[in-house]
Scaffold this motif. Structure first.
Motif, PDB file in Angstrom:
ATOM      1  N   LEU A 134      33.602  28.634 -45.665  1.00  0.00           N
ATOM      2  CA  LEU A 134      33.442  29.434 -44.445  1.00  0.00           C
ATOM      3  C   LEU A 134      31.995  29.853 -44.246  1.00  0.00           C
ATOM      4  CD1 LEU A 134      36.632  31.659 -44.785  1.00  0.00           C
ATOM      5  CD2 LEU A 134      36.163  30.104 -42.882  1.00  0.00           C
ATOM      6  N   ASN A 135      31.325  30.213 -45.319  1.00  0.00           N
ATOM      7  CA  ASN A 135      29.923  30.622 -45.229  1.00  0.00           C
ATOM      8  C   ASN A 135      29.061  29.468 -44.727  1.00  0.00           C
ATOM      9  OD1 ASN A 135      28.132  32.858 -45.684  1.00  0.00           O
ATOM     10  ND2 ASN A 135      27.270  31.729 -47.421  1.00  0.00           N
ATOM     11  N   ASN A 136      29.308  28.275 -45.236  1.00  0.00           N
ATOM     12  CA  ASN A 136      28.568  27.090 -44.773  1.00  0.00           C
ATOM     13  C   ASN A 136      28.896  26.764 -43.325  1.00  0.00           C
ATOM     14  OD1 ASN A 136      27.333  26.719 -47.275  1.00  0.00           O
ATOM     15  ND2 ASN A 136      28.977  25.406 -48.036  1.00  0.00           N
ATOM     16  N   PHE A 137      30.172  26.896 -42.962  1.00  0.00           N
ATOM     17  CA  PHE A 137      30.596  26.648 -41.589  1.00  0.00           C
ATOM     18  C   PHE A 137      29.856  27.580 -40.625  1.00  0.00           C
ATOM     19  CE2 PHE A 137      33.472  27.790 -38.064  1.00  0.00           C
ATOM     20  CZ  PHE A 137      33.697  26.537 -37.507  1.00  0.00           C
ATOM     21  N   SER A 138      29.745  28.846 -41.002  1.00  0.00           N
ATOM     22  CA  SER A 138      29.055  29.824 -40.165  1.00  0.00           C
ATOM     23  C   SER A 138      27.568  29.499 -40.057  1.00  0.00           C
ATOM     24  CB  SER A 138      29.250  31.227 -40.756  1.00  0.00           C
ATOM     25  OG  SER A 138      28.580  32.196 -39.987  1.00  0.00           O
ATOM     26  N   ARG A 139      26.961  29.118 -41.170  1.00  0.00           N
ATOM     27  CA  ARG A 139      25.531  28.802 -41.187  1.00  0.00           C
ATOM     28  C   ARG A 139      25.207  27.615 -40.280  1.00  0.00           C
ATOM     29  NH1 ARG A 139      25.220  28.053 -46.177  1.00  0.00           N
ATOM     30  NH2 ARG A 139      24.172  29.942 -46.917  1.00  0.00           N
ATOM     31  N   GLU A 140      26.121  26.669 -40.223  1.00  0.00           N
ATOM     32  CA  GLU A 140      25.857  25.423 -39.502  1.00  0.00           C
ATOM     33  C   GLU A 140      26.248  25.477 -38.030  1.00  0.00           C
ATOM     34  OE1 GLU A 140      28.129  22.707 -41.810  1.00  0.00           O
ATOM     35  OE2 GLU A 140      26.827  22.866 -43.580  1.00  0.00           O
ATOM     36  N   ASN A 141      26.880  26.550 -37.579  1.00  0.00           N
ATOM     37  CA  ASN A 141      27.365  26.616 -36.186  1.00  0.00           C
ATOM     38  C   ASN A 141      26.993  27.955 -35.559  1.00  0.00           C
ATOM     39  OD1 ASN A 141      29.211  24.057 -35.905  1.00  0.00           O
ATOM     40  ND2 ASN A 141      29.784  24.970 -37.873  1.00  0.00           N
ATOM     41  N   ILE A 142      25.713  28.133 -35.281  1.00  0.00           N
ATOM     42  CA  ILE A 142      25.225  29.372 -34.680  1.00  0.00           C
ATOM     43  C   ILE A 142      25.490  29.324 -33.174  1.00  0.00           C
ATOM     44  CG2 ILE A 142      23.252  30.909 -34.363  1.00  0.00           C
ATOM     45  CD1 ILE A 142      23.954  30.512 -37.285  1.00  0.00           C
ATOM     46  N   VAL A 143      26.442  30.141 -32.728  1.00  0.00           N
ATOM     47  CA  VAL A 143      26.798  30.095 -31.307  1.00  0.00           C
ATOM     48  C   VAL A 143      27.505  31.397 -30.904  1.00  0.00           C
ATOM     49  CG1 VAL A 143      29.012  28.941 -31.778  1.00  0.00           C
ATOM     50  CG2 VAL A 143      27.951  28.694 -29.528  1.00  0.00           C
ATOM     51  N   LEU A 144      27.227  31.817 -29.666  1.00  0.00           N
ATOM     52  CA  LEU A 144      27.936  32.964 -29.101  1.00  0.00           C
ATOM     53  C   LEU A 144      29.323  32.564 -28.636  1.00  0.00           C
ATOM     54  CD1 LEU A 144      25.169  34.669 -26.905  1.00  0.00           C
ATOM     55  CD2 LEU A 144      26.162  35.567 -29.021  1.00  0.00           C
ATOM     56  N   MET A 145      30.211  33.538 -28.563  1.00  0.00           N
ATOM     57  CA  MET A 145      31.546  33.313 -28.020  1.00  0.00           C
ATOM     58  C   MET A 145      32.067  34.648 -27.492  1.00  0.00           C
ATOM     59  SD  MET A 145      33.839  32.950 -31.503  1.00  0.00           S
ATOM     60  CE  MET A 145      35.359  32.716 -30.566  1.00  0.00           C
ATOM     61  N   PRO A 146      33.075  34.616 -26.648  1.00  0.00           N
ATOM     62  CA  PRO A 146      33.639  35.882 -26.181  1.00  0.00           C
ATOM     63  C   PRO A 146      34.364  36.617 -27.313  1.00  0.00           C
ATOM     64  CG  PRO A 146      34.285  34.044 -24.760  1.00  0.00           C
ATOM     65  CD  PRO A 146      33.719  33.455 -26.005  1.00  0.00           C
ATOM     66  N   GLY A 147      34.283  37.950 -27.265  1.00  0.00           N
ATOM     67  CA  GLY A 147      35.121  38.770 -28.124  1.00  0.00           C
ATOM     68  C   GLY A 147      36.289  39.290 -27.294  1.00  0.00           C
ATOM     69  N   TYR A 148      37.439  39.457 -27.928  1.00  0.00           N
ATOM     70  CA  TYR A 148      38.655  39.813 -27.188  1.00  0.00           C
ATOM     71  C   TYR A 148      39.257  41.108 -27.699  1.00  0.00           C
ATOM     72  CZ  TYR A 148      38.444  34.996 -25.512  1.00  0.00           C
ATOM     73  OH  TYR A 148      38.035  33.821 -24.923  1.00  0.00           O
ATOM     74  N   THR A 149      39.743  41.926 -26.783  1.00  0.00           N
ATOM     75  CA  THR A 149      40.619  43.044 -27.129  1.00  0.00           C
ATOM     76  C   THR A 149      41.815  42.988 -26.175  1.00  0.00           C
ATOM     77  OG1 THR A 149      39.615  44.674 -25.618  1.00  0.00           O
ATOM     78  CG2 THR A 149      38.642  44.466 -27.823  1.00  0.00           C
ATOM     79  N   HIS A 150      42.978  43.356 -26.648  1.00  0.00           N
ATOM     80  CA  HIS A 150      44.205  43.290 -25.848  1.00  0.00           C
ATOM     81  C   HIS A 150      44.432  41.890 -25.274  1.00  0.00           C
ATOM     82  CE1 HIS A 150      44.530  47.716 -25.916  1.00  0.00           C
ATOM     83  NE2 HIS A 150      43.215  47.700 -25.766  1.00  0.00           N
ATOM     84  N   MET A 151      43.946  40.867 -25.993  1.00  0.00           N
ATOM     85  CA  MET A 151      44.092  39.465 -25.587  1.00  0.00           C
ATOM     86  C   MET A 151      43.295  39.128 -24.332  1.00  0.00           C
ATOM     87  SD  MET A 151      46.166  38.093 -27.880  1.00  0.00           S
ATOM     88  CE  MET A 151      46.767  36.571 -27.144  1.00  0.00           C
ATOM     89  N   GLN A 152      42.338  39.985 -23.985  1.00  0.00           N
ATOM     90  CA  GLN A 152      41.506  39.757 -22.811  1.00  0.00           C
ATOM     91  C   GLN A 152      40.040  39.772 -23.220  1.00  0.00           C
ATOM     92  OE1 GLN A 152      43.047  39.150 -19.833  1.00  0.00           O
ATOM     93  NE2 GLN A 152      44.998  39.447 -20.914  1.00  0.00           N
ATOM     94  N   LYS A 153      39.203  39.066 -22.446  1.00  0.00           N
ATOM     95  CA  LYS A 153      37.770  39.086 -22.718  1.00  0.00           C
ATOM     96  C   LYS A 153      37.257  40.515 -22.736  1.00  0.00           C
ATOM     97  CE  LYS A 153      36.084  34.616 -21.044  1.00  0.00           C
ATOM     98  NZ  LYS A 153      35.170  33.952 -20.076  1.00  0.00           N
TER      99      LYS A 153
END
Length: 420
Positions: A134-153
């Motif tokens: 997982l640590n290697n996966f994170s290091r190799e894929n630097i990217v933003l994404m939406p965060g969700y609460t209540h299943m909504q953006k």
């Protein structure tokens, strides 16, 4: 011949009912029962009950069984009886001495605890390896994404923040597993039926031979459901972490998101719909998480309302323990394979970063001008259509950046196999 046989043949239906599938499950315990019996033989020698020649003969026979295996028949009931019968057949009266000062009550706990010690080490190693993946996966894929609460953006997030949450959850699970290792690693041998013996057997000596640290109270050895539910609890925690990951990936691999994908050889299809690509492995991990929890609950309930000392109910806890370790270790292995092959769709993730995610950031900009937060909140709420994507999100939030967990993961590499 059953160890408790007094010359009366047991009713066959009763035999089937009382033996259950123990004689099948106990195949896994053969090497551990031999190790326990070797330690017991050497302890009997130290107490003067066996001489050197007798001890050597028994140890050699037990080593032979450990290396070559033995058939366990239903009429044997369990591994302990099968091995003692073999020793009697091979060595006559000498084989009848091996059970001196011992009960199947402490014998089975020796087997279970030795098995569990190996299972914990295996599970621990798999989880550490998964954290590294997982640590290697994170290091190799630097990217933003939406965060969700209540299943909504909700707010801007990153793959690094999400993956880091998985790693930290596993690190907590590892702490629980390490604690269970210490709880498990106390010597039950010599407690006999729960009240010791008058033979002056050296429990410190037998415990040292088996790699245990300290002796467990003789009566407390019989509290098997409590010990086993304690050992399954960390596995439930691991499965809860994997349940969360599986649920996240199942949602994010949907066509409506398309954030991630797995190779076709990881997926199944439909018998009726030609276009289907099903992530069954994630659904099964999610389902197996619930199954491991039910195993813990079943053991816990078996131990309810029972008085101190051995009760035959305890026989029903062995299979649940074995299943819990089998399921958890396999799921950890599969999860590692998933993240070694998970493809990140950076384009889809970037497109999902929409203006409304920055509503709170806009409110904070207004706050910096001296406006009370609640007033800033209302201003932004009334002008949501004017929000814009902020391109400096990584710089603004340290929590979204890659965090290297290598040092934390290394701290968890502390469990080593106990050598015979």
């Amino acid at each position: 011949m059953k160890l408790w046989n007094k010359g009366i043949e047991l009713n066959k239906l009763i035999e089937d009912f009382t033996v259950g599938n123990d004689y099948i499950l106990d195949k896994k315990l053969i090497p551990y029962d031999c190790r326990g019996s070797i330690a017991h033989a050497m302890t009997l020698k130290k107490a003067g009950i066996l001489n050197e020649v007798e001890t050597e003969q028994l140890v050699n026979a037990l080593e032979e069984i450990k290396n070559n295996g033995i058939e366990i028949k239903k009429e044997d009931e369990d591994v302990h009886t099968a091995i003692e019968n073999y020793l009697i057949e091979k060595s006559g009266d000498l084989g009848r001495k091996i059970h001196t000062g011992r009960s199947r009550n402490d014998q089975v706990m020796v087997d279970i605890q030795l098995l569990v010690r190996d299972e914990i080490i295996n599970t621990h190693n798999l989880a550490v390896k998964l954290c590294e993946t997982l640590n290697n996966f994170s290091r190799e894929n630097i990217v933003l994404m939406p965060g969700y609460t209540h299943m909504q953006k909700a707010m801007p997030s990153s793959l690094q923040l999400l993956t880091g949450s998985y790693i930290e959850s596993f690190l907590d699970d590892l702490l629980l597993l390490e604690t269970s290792y210490e709880i498990n690693n106390k010597n039950p041998l010599g407690s006999a039926a729960g009240y010791g013996s008058s033979l002056n057997l050296d429990r410190d000596y037998s415990g040292k031979l088996l790699g245990f640290k300290g002796n467990r109270n003789c009566i407390y050895v019989q509290a098997r459901p409590k010990l086993i539910s304690t050992l399954i609890f960390p596995l439930c925690s691991f499965m809860k972490t994997m349940d969360k990951i599986a649920s996240d990936l199942l949602m994010f691999t949907m066509g409506e998101f398309n954030f991630f994908s797995l190779p076709d050889e990881f997926c199944t299809g439909s018998s009726i719909m030609p276009q289907k690509k099903n992530y069954d492995l994630l659904e099964l991990i999610r389902g197996k998480a619930s199954l491991v929890h039910t195993l813990m609950y079943s053991v816990d309930m078996i131990g309810n309302k029972l008085i101190s000392g051995y009760n035959r109910d305890y026989q029903l806890t062995k299979e649940a323990l074995m299943k819990a370790f089998d399921i958890t270790s396999k799921c950890l292995e599969i999860m590692g394979l998933i993240f070694q092959n998970l493809k990140v769709n950076s384009e889809a993730l970037s497109k999902a970063i929409s203006p409304e995610l920055f509503a709170t950031d806009k409110a904070y900009e207004i706050v910096k001008k001296g406006i009370p937060f609640r007033d800033a909140y209302r201003q932004v709420a009334e002008n949501l259509d004017k929000l814009e994507i902020q391109n400096d999100t990584f710089e603004e939030r340290d929590c979204l950046k890659f965090r290297d967990y290598t040092d934390e993961i290394k701290k968890r590499k502390i469990l080593q196999p106990v050598v015979d």
